[in-house]
Design an enzyme around this catalytic site. Structure first.
Site, PDB file in Angstrom:
ATOM      1  N   PHE A  74      16.386  12.020 -15.032  1.00 49.70           N
ATOM      2  CA  PHE A  74      16.829  10.888 -14.212  1.00 49.70           C
ATOM      3  C   PHE A  74      17.518   9.876 -15.123  1.00 49.70           C
ATOM      4  O   PHE A  74      17.112   8.737 -15.270  1.00 49.70           O
ATOM      5  CB  PHE A  74      15.643  10.291 -13.453  1.00 49.70           C
ATOM      6  N   GLY A 122      31.619  10.335 -17.583  1.00 46.23           N
ATOM      7  CA  GLY A 122      31.278   9.175 -16.746  1.00 46.23           C
ATOM      8  C   GLY A 122      30.179   9.559 -15.784  1.00 46.23           C
ATOM      9  O   GLY A 122      30.111  10.696 -15.328  1.00 46.23           O
ATOM     10  N   GLU A 162      27.049  12.005 -25.393  1.00 50.12           N
ATOM     11  CA  GLU A 162      25.835  12.813 -25.332  1.00 50.12           C
ATOM     12  C   GLU A 162      24.652  12.005 -25.854  1.00 50.12           C
ATOM     13  O   GLU A 162      24.831  11.000 -26.546  1.00 50.12           O
ATOM     14  CB  GLU A 162      26.005  14.070 -26.201  1.00 50.12           C
ATOM     15  N   VAL A 194      32.336  21.331 -17.481  1.00 50.76           N
ATOM     16  CA  VAL A 194      33.619  21.124 -18.191  1.00 50.76           C
ATOM     17  C   VAL A 194      34.428  20.098 -17.404  1.00 50.76           C
ATOM     18  O   VAL A 194      34.585  20.204 -16.185  1.00 50.76           O
ATOM     19  CB  VAL A 194      34.419  22.447 -18.291  1.00 50.76           C
ATOM     20  N   LYS A 244      32.217  23.885 -24.370  1.00 51.95           N
ATOM     21  CA  LYS A 244      33.135  23.940 -23.219  1.00 51.95           C
ATOM     22  C   LYS A 244      34.171  25.056 -23.396  1.00 51.95           C
ATOM     23  O   LYS A 244      34.550  25.727 -22.432  1.00 51.95           O
ATOM     24  CB  LYS A 244      33.808  22.584 -23.028  1.00 51.95           C
TER      25      LYS A 244
HETATM   26  N1  LIG Z   1      27.567  11.627 -18.821  1.00 49.04           N
HETATM   27  C1  LIG Z   1      28.637  12.403 -18.717  1.00 49.04           C
HETATM   28  O1  LIG Z   1      29.764  11.936 -18.696  1.00 49.04           O
HETATM   29  C2  LIG Z   1      28.470  13.881 -18.624  1.00 49.04           C
HETATM   30  C3  LIG Z   1      27.272  14.477 -18.858  1.00 49.04           C
HETATM   31  N2  LIG Z   1      27.154  15.838 -18.792  1.00 49.04           N
HETATM   32  C4  LIG Z   1      25.861  16.442 -19.031  1.00 49.04           C
HETATM   33  O2  LIG Z   1      24.974  16.067 -17.978  1.00 49.04           O
HETATM   34  C5  LIG Z   1      23.631  15.951 -18.473  1.00 49.04           C
HETATM   35  C6  LIG Z   1      23.072  14.576 -18.119  1.00 49.04           C
HETATM   36  O3  LIG Z   1      23.909  13.593 -18.684  1.00 49.04           O
HETATM   37  P1  LIG Z   1      23.504  12.041 -18.621  1.00 49.04           P
HETATM   38  O4  LIG Z   1      22.827  11.754 -17.349  1.00 49.04           O
HETATM   39  O5  LIG Z   1      24.722  11.305 -19.018  1.00 49.04           O
HETATM   40  O6  LIG Z   1      22.455  11.991 -19.792  1.00 49.04           O
HETATM   41  P2  LIG Z   1      21.291  10.895 -20.003  1.00 49.04           P
HETATM   42  O7  LIG Z   1      20.913  10.988 -21.434  1.00 49.04           O
HETATM   43  O8  LIG Z   1      21.688   9.592 -19.428  1.00 49.04           O
HETATM   44  O9  LIG Z   1      20.119  11.470 -19.083  1.00 49.04           O
HETATM   45  C7  LIG Z   1      19.365  12.578 -19.399  1.00 49.04           C
HETATM   46  C8  LIG Z   1      17.975  12.318 -18.836  1.00 49.04           C
HETATM   47  O10 LIG Z   1      17.227  13.504 -19.012  1.00 49.04           O
HETATM   48  C9  LIG Z   1      15.919  13.124 -19.397  1.00 49.04           C
HETATM   49  N3  LIG Z   1      15.340  14.260 -20.119  1.00 49.04           N
HETATM   50  C10 LIG Z   1      15.627  14.705 -21.349  1.00 49.04           C
HETATM   51  N4  LIG Z   1      14.872  15.785 -21.632  1.00 49.04           N
HETATM   52  C11 LIG Z   1      14.090  16.010 -20.551  1.00 49.04           C
HETATM   53  C12 LIG Z   1      13.096  16.966 -20.234  1.00 49.04           C
HETATM   54  N5  LIG Z   1      12.735  17.920 -21.090  1.00 49.04           N
HETATM   55  N6  LIG Z   1      12.480  16.881 -19.030  1.00 49.04           N
HETATM   56  C13 LIG Z   1      12.819  15.913 -18.135  1.00 49.04           C
HETATM   57  N7  LIG Z   1      13.757  14.985 -18.399  1.00 49.04           N
HETATM   58  C14 LIG Z   1      14.395  15.034 -19.580  1.00 49.04           C
HETATM   59  C15 LIG Z   1      16.084  11.892 -20.266  1.00 49.04           C
HETATM   60  O11 LIG Z   1      14.892  11.119 -20.277  1.00 49.04           O
HETATM   61  C16 LIG Z   1      17.243  11.196 -19.560  1.00 49.04           C
HETATM   62  O12 LIG Z   1      16.776  10.256 -18.609  1.00 49.04           O
HETATM   63  C17 LIG Z   1      23.713  16.224 -19.976  1.00 49.04           C
HETATM   64  O13 LIG Z   1      23.379  17.570 -20.198  1.00 49.04           O
HETATM   65  C18 LIG Z   1      25.188  15.987 -20.310  1.00 49.04           C
HETATM   66  O14 LIG Z   1      25.627  16.774 -21.386  1.00 49.04           O
HETATM   67  C19 LIG Z   1      28.196  16.641 -18.439  1.00 49.04           C
HETATM   68  C20 LIG Z   1      29.410  16.111 -18.161  1.00 49.04           C
HETATM   69  C21 LIG Z   1      29.676  14.685 -18.306  1.00 49.04           C
HETATM   70  N1  LIG Z   2      29.793  13.617 -23.796  1.00 50.64           N
HETATM   71  C1  LIG Z   2      30.684  14.369 -22.976  1.00 50.64           C
HETATM   72  C2  LIG Z   2      30.280  14.250 -21.543  1.00 50.64           C
HETATM   73  C3  LIG Z   2      30.874  15.296 -20.720  1.00 50.64           C
HETATM   74  O1  LIG Z   2      30.714  16.486 -20.946  1.00 50.64           O
HETATM   75  C4  LIG Z   2      32.094  13.836 -23.139  1.00 50.64           C
HETATM   76  O2  LIG Z   2      32.241  12.752 -23.685  1.00 50.64           O
HETATM   77  O3  LIG Z   2      33.038  14.527 -22.724  1.00 50.64           O
END
Ligand SMILES: NC(=O)C1=CN([C@@H]2O[C@H](COP(=O)(O)OP(=O)(O)OC[C@H]3O[C@@H](n4cnc5c(N)ncnc54)[C@H](O)[C@@H]3O)[C@@H](O)[C@H]2O)C=CC1
Ligand SMILES: N[C@@H](CC=O)C(=O)O
Length: 353
Positions: free
Chosen positions: A11, A325, A212, A155, A227
């Site tokens: 979350f 984002g 990340e 991606v 990716k």
């Molecule tokens: N933010 C972005 O622009 C993008 C993100 N992603 C991917 O989406 C995923 C989520 O990204 P965000 O929400 O930005 O990351 P974030 O770091 O804001 O959220 C990840 C959440 O997962 C929780 N978490 C970590 N390990 C856990 C576990 N073992 N069990 C339960 N919860 C756990 C953390 O406490 C954190 O609240 C990542 O894998 C990221 O690489 C992909 C494309 C774009």
């Molecule tokens: N950290 C990544 C998030 C999307 O995959 C990026 O900046 O492109």
């Protein structure tokens, strides 16, 4: 109208943005698409977990400032993140995996996907680990259990390149691609061109929700490498692992390198590419490149990404759009859910009639 019960795993920025969208858009989705989303479980490493078969108020979830372990205050909640129980036992139709991307072994996200698929739940994910490192296993598990494994946001965030290339470039003779595939590093390069230091630029990208959990993955190119693996395997028929992709990031570029390029009419970009070679193998790499300012990728700024698909029949087809984002990536999850909704047998029957 079909109501899908969903379980959110992680979350953080992306799943919170999805919950916010649900709070604001369910009525519109119902009218336009005939679907509603009902959050029946959430689990997060820091906040704990909650299962509520009748549904959790999405607005309450996003508006409450939960402390560590704070899900314990919700009915059906606990301060522990019991992911396995939530994934296996919550009455969810769809598990939304958005925990951190582990570029080394994809865990624990691969296990999260496995538990969901094995218990007959669809999986939608933005997590690059399971897709780059375990897609064949997870797809076959999904097929065996009659459910879907969808990952458009792995991606280019909300920009729909995977499904677009698979469906609308079919038959065009796709034989390679090159692109800007990391929003953070592209944003950082732009800020450094404007005179900001590497560390301050990364901090801004973190605050904006682009980076990340460990931004080393962004600036060292590891995120792009995953990716490239995903695109090469999905679109070019490859069987690449990250070790097959030579990888250099932008952390070695200095302010002097960036200034010199600008003076000479160039701009540094982090480029991920792959192409099918004469013997049918795939050559893939990630590296910073100095592009002339009239190159189509040189003008792509901020967290925007772009990819140029190389095809036999159309030449280069370039798609550009958000690459990172919170909201943009949550949209990718929604698009996966809509794809699941539209691929259900009764929807196809209606189309055929
Ligand atoms: N933010 C972005 O622009 C993008 C993100 N992603 C991917 O989406 C995923 C989520 O990204 P965000 O929400 O930005 O990351 P974030 O770091 O804001 O959220 C990840 C959440 O997962 C929780 N978490 C970590 N390990 C856990 C576990 N073992 N069990 C339960 N919860 C756990 C953390 O406490 C954190 O609240 C990542 O894998 C990221 O690489 C992909 C494309 C774009
Ligand atoms: N950290 C990544 C998030 C999307 O995959 C990026 O900046 O492109």
């Amino acid at each position: 109208m079909i109501q899908y019960n969903i379980a959110l795993i992680g979350f953080g920025g992306v799943n919170r943005a999805l919950a916010q969208m649900i709070a604001e858009n369910n009525d519109r989705w119902n009218a336009e698409l005939g679907l509603r989303l009902n959050i029946v479980a959430v689990t997060d490493l820091h906040l704990g977990s909650v299962i509520s078969p009748n549904g959790i108020d999405a607005r309450l979830l996003v508006e409450t400032k939960f402390a560590r372990g704070g899900f314990a205050q919700l009915s059906g909640g606990s301060a522990e993140a019991d992911n396995e129980k939530v994934i296996k036992q919550a009455p969810a139709d769809i598990v939304v995996e958005a925990t951190f991307t582990n570029p080394v072994d994809g865990e624990p996200a691969i296990s999260h996907c496995r538990w969901a698929l094995e218990t007959g739940k669809h999986v939608v994910t933005t997590n690059k680990g399971p897709v780059a490192l375990a897609a064949p296993e997870l797809k076959s598990l999904a097929a065996r259990h009659g459910v879907k494994f969808e990952y458009e946001g792995a991606v280019m965030s909300g920009t729909p390149v995977i499904r677009m290339a698979q469906r609308t470039l079919a038959g065009a003779g796709l034989h390679g691609f090159e692109g800007i595939l990391n929003g953070t590093s592209n944003f950082v390069l732009g800020r450094m061109e404007g005179g900001l230091g590497l560390e301050e630029s990364i901090k801004e990208a973190q605050d904006l929700g682009y980076a990340e959990a460990d931004p080393t993955a962004d600036v060292e190119g590891h995120d792009v490498r995953l990716k490239v693996v995903i695109l090469a395997n999905e679109l070019l028929g490859g069987k690449l692992t990250p070790q097959d992709v030579a990888c250099n990031g932008i952390s070695g570029l200095t302010a002097a390198d960036i200034d010199a390029a600008a003076r000479e009419g160039y701009r540094w970009k982090l480029i991920g590419s792959a192409s099918v070679s004469g013997d049918g193998g795939i050559a893939a790499r990630v590296a910073p490149q100095r592009l002339p300012l009239d190159h189509p990728l040189a003008a792509v700024g901020g967290a925007v990404n772009a990819i140029s698909f190389k095809t036999d029949l159309l030449g280069a087809v370039t798609v550009t759009g958000p690459g990172a984002g919170r909201v943009e990536t949550a949209y990718a999850l929604l698009s996966d859910i809509i794809a699941i909704h539209q691929s259900r047998p009764s929807a196809n029957k209606k189309e055929a009639a």
